[in-house]
Design a protein around this motif. Sequence first.
Motif, PDB file in Angstrom:
ATOM      1  N   GLY A  77       0.828  -1.214   0.000  1.00  0.00           N
ATOM      2  CA  GLY A  77       0.000   0.000   0.000  1.00  0.00           C
ATOM      3  C   GLY A  77       0.851   1.248   0.000  1.00  0.00           C
ATOM      4  O   GLY A  77       0.508   2.242  -0.659  1.00  0.00           O
ATOM      5  N   GLU A  78       1.976   1.215   0.727  1.00  0.00           N
ATOM      6  CA  GLU A  78       2.854   2.384   0.746  1.00  0.00           C
ATOM      7  C   GLU A  78       3.444   2.658  -0.628  1.00  0.00           C
ATOM      8  O   GLU A  78       3.585   3.812  -1.038  1.00  0.00           O
ATOM      9  N   LEU A  79       3.805   1.594  -1.369  1.00  0.00           N
ATOM     10  CA  LEU A  79       4.347   1.768  -2.722  1.00  0.00           C
ATOM     11  C   LEU A  79       3.354   2.491  -3.625  1.00  0.00           C
ATOM     12  O   LEU A  79       3.700   3.458  -4.330  1.00  0.00           O
ATOM     13  N   LEU A  80       2.107   2.009  -3.606  1.00  0.00           N
ATOM     14  CA  LEU A  80       1.098   2.599  -4.511  1.00  0.00           C
ATOM     15  C   LEU A  80       0.750   4.017  -4.096  1.00  0.00           C
ATOM     16  O   LEU A  80       0.550   4.893  -4.949  1.00  0.00           O
ATOM     17  N   ARG A  81       0.660   4.284  -2.790  1.00  0.00           N
ATOM     18  CA  ARG A  81       0.332   5.649  -2.351  1.00  0.00           C
ATOM     19  C   ARG A  81       1.452   6.617  -2.727  1.00  0.00           C
ATOM     20  O   ARG A  81       1.181   7.742  -3.159  1.00  0.00           O
ATOM     21  N   ASP A  82       2.687   6.191  -2.612  1.00  0.00           N
ATOM     22  CA  ASP A  82       3.796   7.061  -3.014  1.00  0.00           C
ATOM     23  C   ASP A  82       3.771   7.311  -4.515  1.00  0.00           C
ATOM     24  O   ASP A  82       4.113   8.413  -4.980  1.00  0.00           O
ATOM     25  N   ALA A  83       3.412   6.301  -5.291  1.00  0.00           N
ATOM     26  CA  ALA A  83       3.354   6.475  -6.746  1.00  0.00           C
ATOM     27  C   ALA A  83       2.280   7.475  -7.146  1.00  0.00           C
ATOM     28  O   ALA A  83       2.450   8.241  -8.106  1.00  0.00           O
ATOM     29  N   VAL A  84       1.133   7.479  -6.432  1.00  0.00           N
ATOM     30  CA  VAL A  84       0.072   8.443  -6.732  1.00  0.00           C
ATOM     31  C   VAL A  84       0.541   9.851  -6.383  1.00  0.00           C
ATOM     32  O   VAL A  84       0.328  10.801  -7.143  1.00  0.00           O
ATOM     33  N   ALA A  85       1.214   9.998  -5.232  1.00  0.00           N
ATOM     34  CA  ALA A  85       1.601  11.329  -4.760  1.00  0.00           C
ATOM     35  C   ALA A  85       2.838  11.874  -5.463  1.00  0.00           C
ATOM     36  O   ALA A  85       2.924  13.074  -5.725  1.00  0.00           O
ATOM     37  N   GLY A  90       9.852   5.224  -3.636  1.00  0.00           N
ATOM     38  CA  GLY A  90      11.179   4.748  -3.311  1.00  0.00           C
ATOM     39  C   GLY A  90      11.233   3.224  -3.331  1.00  0.00           C
ATOM     40  O   GLY A  90      10.215   2.540  -3.474  1.00  0.00           O
ATOM     41  N   TRP A  91      12.420   2.680  -3.181  1.00  0.00           N
ATOM     42  CA  TRP A  91      12.580   1.222  -3.224  1.00  0.00           C
ATOM     43  C   TRP A  91      12.269   0.621  -1.851  1.00  0.00           C
ATOM     44  O   TRP A  91      12.713   1.113  -0.823  1.00  0.00           O
ATOM     45  N   ARG A  92      11.472  -0.460  -1.877  1.00  0.00           N
ATOM     46  CA  ARG A  92      11.129  -1.175  -0.656  1.00  0.00           C
ATOM     47  C   ARG A  92      11.287  -2.662  -0.887  1.00  0.00           C
ATOM     48  O   ARG A  92      10.929  -3.169  -1.960  1.00  0.00           O
ATOM     49  N   GLN A  93      11.800  -3.329   0.112  1.00  0.00           N
ATOM     50  CA  GLN A  93      12.006  -4.783  -0.014  1.00  0.00           C
ATOM     51  C   GLN A  93      10.746  -5.523   0.393  1.00  0.00           C
ATOM     52  O   GLN A  93      10.195  -5.317   1.465  1.00  0.00           O
ATOM     53  N   ILE A 111       5.773   2.907 -10.327  1.00  0.00           N
ATOM     54  CA  ILE A 111       5.823   4.069 -11.221  1.00  0.00           C
ATOM     55  C   ILE A 111       4.406   4.338 -11.727  1.00  0.00           C
ATOM     56  O   ILE A 111       3.717   3.428 -12.221  1.00  0.00           O
ATOM     57  N   ASN A 112       4.002   5.590 -11.596  1.00  0.00           N
ATOM     58  CA  ASN A 112       2.698   6.010 -12.107  1.00  0.00           C
ATOM     59  C   ASN A 112       2.864   6.343 -13.590  1.00  0.00           C
ATOM     60  O   ASN A 112       3.600   7.251 -13.962  1.00  0.00           O
ATOM     61  N   ILE A 113       2.173   5.572 -14.461  1.00  0.00           N
ATOM     62  CA  ILE A 113       2.355   5.744 -15.906  1.00  0.00           C
ATOM     63  C   ILE A 113       1.374   6.746 -16.514  1.00  0.00           C
ATOM     64  O   ILE A 113       1.246   6.847 -17.729  1.00  0.00           O
ATOM     65  N   GLY A 114       0.671   7.480 -15.673  1.00  0.00           N
ATOM     66  CA  GLY A 114      -0.212   8.520 -16.184  1.00  0.00           C
ATOM     67  C   GLY A 114      -1.663   8.114 -16.209  1.00  0.00           C
ATOM     68  O   GLY A 114      -2.516   8.942 -16.542  1.00  0.00           O
TER      69      GLY A 114
END
Length: 478
Positions: A77-85, A90-93, A111-114
């Motif tokens: 969830g943190e990965l996707l929220r960061d991609a939206v914002a 950042g990189w997470r294991q 990565i948010n592709i638009g």
Amino acid sequence: MQIFKSPTESLGDLGAQSVAGLIAAATDVAVVVDGQGVIRDVAFNKDELSLELDGHGRWLGASFAETVTPDTRAKVGELLRDAVAKKSSGWRQLNHPSPAGQDIPVSYSAINIGRDDRFVVVGRDLRQLQAMQQRLIAAQQSMERDYIRLRHAETRYRLLFQVSSEAVIMIDAQSQAIIDANPAALALFDESAPQLLRSTFASHFDAVDTAAIQNLLAEVRATGRDNSVRAHLARDRRECGLAVSLFRQERASLFMIRLSSRQPLLDAVALKATALLLRYFEVAPDGMVITQHDGQVIKANQSFLEMAQLTHEEQARGGNLDRWLGRTGADLGVVLASLRQSGSVKLFATLLRGAYGATAEVELSAIALSDGDRQDLGFAIRNVEKRLSAVTPSARELPRSVAQLTEMIGRVPLRDLVRETTDVIEKLSIEAVLELTGGNRASAADMLGLSRQSLYVKLRRFGLAEHAVGEEDNDNDE
């Protein structure tokens, strides 16, 4: 993150197929997820990784969070929220469960592709890095174990070096300066460690033997073979054997030199006598103490420890005898002055104070023990309380002799001592006059310049008259 400055010009109008191939080639695993975190597509760069993670195609249509271990699901969830914002995270294991039983670590970035409903999550397989980290940890642990073994070995050899009865010295092969010496070597040279470690090795030997020592060191350094020579100490001309060995330590060459001194061998009788003397010192009923010239204790026997209320000899060793003997700063000073003047003191009456406040009347005898330039002192301390009367004399009771009066010095104030001395003189004078006059008190009073009544008072005071009243009538007035 820094992106291309002119992607349209440098990359051209890439199609979806080209982008997909580029992503798959650049990463170990790539996942396309929608806004709800459901996997819509997946690509792997390595077939073995594909078989381990998605061998049966179970990732498509599954929640990305369900493909990772429970302890790392919150990071999805943190990965996707960061991609939206931030357009990219950042990189997470994240760890994926493996059929082999060991989790597979993968580092992901989203990565948010638009498009609001599409994210590309790219990952790098961390197993190689993890294996390198494990090897590094194993190497560090192995180094720590080797270091501990070396420390233990150094401690054992250092202990052996310290307790060895053979004199051993380490010197630098280049400067010939002494860098280490064991206690036996310090005793042989009669030097302290700081003084010895600041000097060169050859300076401790006779000038006549300096050339032979230098030649020996040069030969051992050139050939690497052990060799030996005999030389005389500069301090007392004693002959010593020098056995030299060469070794290297941290890019430096060092000499290890073992020294053996020829000492006259004592015969069996002398050895037995020495052992008996040592045994007597330990078990003697009187306190026996050996000190330096200033009263610092070197050795004490068990009887002294008991009188001083000490449990171990270490409690006495190094302390000044003044801590336990007589009045602090007085009695021991008198004894030391007498020892310096006459070399011995006999039957000196004083007090011994225990560590817990107990005191005892003692007699002290001492003698100076000379060994060349060094002078030590030997003390014999005897408890004499049993000789003393159990009843303490009252303040008015007079000492019976001058010797008894002398014993009071240091135990009573000077004022009382002067009064007692005056009384003794008066008593002795009256006794002498009575003897001269044949007991005629009237003549005795005239000789002493006293009235008869004053003489009778003094006779009653000193216990020289059996009758205190009526004596004047019994005297002859011739």
